[in-house]
Design a protein around this motif. Structure first.
Motif, PDB file in Angstrom:
ATOM      1  N   THR A 425       0.862  -1.178   0.000  1.00  0.00           N
ATOM      2  CA  THR A 425       0.000   0.000   0.000  1.00  0.00           C
ATOM      3  C   THR A 425       0.900   1.231   0.000  1.00  0.00           C
ATOM      4  O   THR A 425       1.309   1.720   1.068  1.00  0.00           O
ATOM      5  CB  THR A 425      -0.924   0.019   1.234  1.00  0.00           C
ATOM      6  OG1 THR A 425      -1.665  -1.206   1.285  1.00  0.00           O
ATOM      7  CG2 THR A 425      -1.883   1.196   1.187  1.00  0.00           C
ATOM      8  N   ASP A 437       0.908   5.206  -8.397  1.00  0.00           N
ATOM      9  CA  ASP A 437       0.213   5.210  -9.688  1.00  0.00           C
ATOM     10  C   ASP A 437       0.467   3.909 -10.437  1.00  0.00           C
ATOM     11  O   ASP A 437      -0.446   3.331 -11.052  1.00  0.00           O
ATOM     12  CB  ASP A 437       0.690   6.391 -10.538  1.00  0.00           C
ATOM     13  CG  ASP A 437       0.268   7.733  -9.954  1.00  0.00           C
ATOM     14  OD1 ASP A 437      -0.748   7.763  -9.227  1.00  0.00           O
ATOM     15  OD2 ASP A 437       0.959   8.742 -10.214  1.00  0.00           O
ATOM     16  N   GLU A 440      -1.484   0.867  -8.969  1.00  0.00           N
ATOM     17  CA  GLU A 440      -2.914   0.944  -9.291  1.00  0.00           C
ATOM     18  C   GLU A 440      -3.164   0.517 -10.734  1.00  0.00           C
ATOM     19  O   GLU A 440      -4.091  -0.260 -11.029  1.00  0.00           O
ATOM     20  CB  GLU A 440      -3.418   2.364  -9.052  1.00  0.00           C
ATOM     21  CG  GLU A 440      -4.906   2.527  -9.310  1.00  0.00           C
ATOM     22  CD  GLU A 440      -5.402   3.942  -9.011  1.00  0.00           C
ATOM     23  OE1 GLU A 440      -6.550   4.255  -9.390  1.00  0.00           O
ATOM     24  OE2 GLU A 440      -4.642   4.721  -8.411  1.00  0.00           O
ATOM     25  N   ARG A 443      -2.480  -3.380 -11.251  1.00  0.00           N
ATOM     26  CA  ARG A 443      -3.523  -4.239 -10.671  1.00  0.00           C
ATOM     27  C   ARG A 443      -4.769  -4.243 -11.547  1.00  0.00           C
ATOM     28  O   ARG A 443      -5.419  -5.281 -11.717  1.00  0.00           O
ATOM     29  CB  ARG A 443      -3.830  -3.779  -9.246  1.00  0.00           C
ATOM     30  CG  ARG A 443      -2.778  -4.220  -8.235  1.00  0.00           C
ATOM     31  CD  ARG A 443      -2.980  -3.600  -6.868  1.00  0.00           C
ATOM     32  NE  ARG A 443      -1.966  -4.082  -5.921  1.00  0.00           N
ATOM     33  CZ  ARG A 443      -1.683  -3.491  -4.770  1.00  0.00           C
ATOM     34  NH1 ARG A 443      -2.335  -2.383  -4.399  1.00  0.00           N
ATOM     35  NH2 ARG A 443      -0.760  -4.001  -3.973  1.00  0.00           N
ATOM     36  N   GLN A 444      -5.081  -3.083 -12.119  1.00  0.00           N
ATOM     37  CA  GLN A 444      -6.230  -3.032 -13.018  1.00  0.00           C
ATOM     38  C   GLN A 444      -6.002  -3.882 -14.252  1.00  0.00           C
ATOM     39  O   GLN A 444      -6.895  -4.635 -14.693  1.00  0.00           O
ATOM     40  CB  GLN A 444      -6.505  -1.578 -13.430  1.00  0.00           C
ATOM     41  CG  GLN A 444      -7.067  -0.699 -12.330  1.00  0.00           C
ATOM     42  CD  GLN A 444      -7.205   0.733 -12.759  1.00  0.00           C
ATOM     43  OE1 GLN A 444      -6.853   1.111 -13.889  1.00  0.00           O
ATOM     44  NE2 GLN A 444      -7.726   1.572 -11.858  1.00  0.00           N
ATOM     45  N   ARG A 450     -10.933  -5.457  -6.914  1.00  0.00           N
ATOM     46  CA  ARG A 450     -10.623  -4.463  -5.888  1.00  0.00           C
ATOM     47  C   ARG A 450     -11.176  -4.904  -4.570  1.00  0.00           C
ATOM     48  O   ARG A 450     -12.305  -5.371  -4.463  1.00  0.00           O
ATOM     49  CB  ARG A 450     -11.219  -3.104  -6.264  1.00  0.00           C
ATOM     50  CG  ARG A 450     -10.750  -2.552  -7.603  1.00  0.00           C
ATOM     51  CD  ARG A 450      -9.249  -2.392  -7.642  1.00  0.00           C
ATOM     52  NE  ARG A 450      -8.814  -1.405  -6.660  1.00  0.00           N
ATOM     53  CZ  ARG A 450      -7.548  -1.278  -6.257  1.00  0.00           C
ATOM     54  NH1 ARG A 450      -6.632  -2.088  -6.720  1.00  0.00           N
ATOM     55  NH2 ARG A 450      -7.229  -0.369  -5.383  1.00  0.00           N
TER      56      ARG A 450
END
Length: 451
Positions: A425, A437, A440, A443-444, A450
């Protein structure tokens, strides 16, 4: 006049009036058995003992020796002992003040002494790393032809500071920093020995401890401070060197700091917590206390490396390289110069943006593993470089990310029980904002749900 005549005259004066010489000179070992520390170099049959003619076969090995180690560890002493044990002339030069002219003069004198009197010469060259390549080249004929026994000393890594031809013709001996026990034995010998203080004064435990701290592993510094403090005590009519007398003499207060007790850990903890809290001034205060108390600089450097990952991490990716470079520099140069390097690293770490995301990430991952949350590796990630792997379904269906335009493949990497776990995190502090950034986005594109 030959340089060795000065040495001979000094030795004659010392024999007539030992008290005329400094304590460090009077206590200089006369044999290898009197040398303090460096036991790894003094074992029976070691190259150093063979160089002085001990063991079967007498003297053996190269006629050039390079001694590498911190100040005050006995480099000059070993050179002197070799000359005494082999009954050779001893000539000492310093690369700080000598040049090619002086070196050639010594070599010419050595050749004359060998030819005219059959007396060989030990040339001790201190600080050889300060010689240029051309100056070091001037030593090669004397080494190759054995006109002198060259013993060169350096505090810097000889692989970087000594030319290869000279290094290849030399026996490299690495001297270790003297331990407190080494110095304690030396001080007690100096107090009692006929060449030393002859039991004129006693040294209480607290005074001895402070003397060891200010010595910083340097035998010469320890004996010089002892001589000054003992003289001050005797001038006062005292037969014991009180801690206050030593503090006055060396102008250094005794720091309340026990390297083996609570203070050691308390001050080290305060240093790290001050860095974590970005209080650069408090961090420097605790660093100074540790340095002044004689803390091992390698211990401090290790703590800084841990801090760089534990409290800064990717908020400043340069923090760890700075801490590692500081640790490497400290190992090479030692105190007192290492204080500058430790200050450099401490300031950089204290003022760096902070993040413990790397610390909490591995902590959470380890916690899951310890709970038994592991599971089998997905079949397409398993090793497929052996016969029969395909029949087992191993490495089948694996998508090679480099074949895709975006360089990332939507496929499962974690075991089934952990595929939706998110350990890292990141913060938005410093450089870690770009990692936030990045994580994120990845992971997408991995198709992760999520949480």
């Amino acid at each position: 006049m030959e340089p060795d005549l000065f040495t001979a005259a000094a030795e004659e004066r010392q024999e007539k009036d030992p008290s005329a010489s400094p304590l460090a000179v009077r206590m200089r070992p006369r044999t290898l058995d009197e040398v303090v520390g460096q036991q790894h170099l003094l074992k029976p049959g070691s190259p150093l003992r063979r160089l002085v003619g001990e063991g079967a076969g007498g003297p053996a090995g190269p006629s050039s020796v390079i001694l590498w180690g911190p100040p005050g560890t006995g480099k000059t002493t070993l050179a002197y002992v070799v000359s005494k044990a082999t009954n050779k002339r001893f000539v000492e030069l310093s690369a700080i003040t000598a040049g090619v002219k002086e070196v050639r003069a010594v070599i010419d004198g050595a050749r004359r002494a060998t030819g005219g009197f059959g007396k060989e010469t030990v040339l001790f060259l201190d600080e050889i790393h300060r010689f240029s390549k051309a100056q070091q080249d001037s030593l090669l004929p004397a080494v190759e032809n054995r006109w002198v026994t060259l013993i060169a000393a350096t505090t810097e890594n000889p692989y970087f500071s000594v030319i290869s031809p000279l290094l290849s013709r030399s026996l490299l001996l690495t001297l270790e920093p003297l331990t407190d026990d080494d110095l304690r034995g030396l001080l007690r010998r100096a107090l009692a020995d006929e060449r030393g203080l002859k039991d004129a004064v006693a040294l209480p435990e607290d005074t001895e401890d402070h003397l060891l701290r200010i010595a910083g592993g340097d035998a010469r510094r320890a004996l010089t401070a002892l001589e000054a403090a003992a003289g001050a005590a005797l001038d006062k009519g005292e037969t014991e060197v009180a801690l206050g007398t030593l503090e006055e003499t060396v102008d250094r207060a005794a720091v309340k700091y026990d390297r083996d007790g609570d203070q050691h850990y308390d001050v080290a903890s305060a240093l790290i917590k001050s860095i974590r809290g970005s209080d650069v001034d408090a961090a420097l205060h605790y660093l100074a206390r540790m340095i002044e108390a004689g803390e091992d600089p390698r211990f401090i450097a290790r703590r800084l490396m841990i801090s760089a990952s534990e409290d800064i991490g990717l908020a400043d990716p340069n923090a760890l390289p700075i801490a590692v470079a500081a640790a490497q520099a400290v190992a090479m140069i030692g105190f007192p110069e290492a204080a500058l390097t430790l200050s450099h690293a401490t300031i950089a770490l204290a003022l760096a943006p902070k993040s413990n995301a790397a610390t909490t990430a591995i902590g959470a991952a380890l916690e899951d593993v310890r709970k038994g949350l592991a599971g089998p590796v997905p079949p397409h990630l398993r090793d497929g470089h052996y016969k029969g792997a395909a029949k087992l379904g191993h490495a089948q269906g694996y998508v090679y990310p480099h074949d895709l335009a975006e360089g990332i493949a939507e496929q499962q990497y974690a075991p089934d029980a952990l595929q939706d776990r998110e350990y890292y995190t990141p913060t938005r502090h410093g450089a870690e904002a770009r990692y936030a950034d990045a994580v994120e986005w990845t992971r997408q594109h991995l198709g992760r749900k999520r949480s």
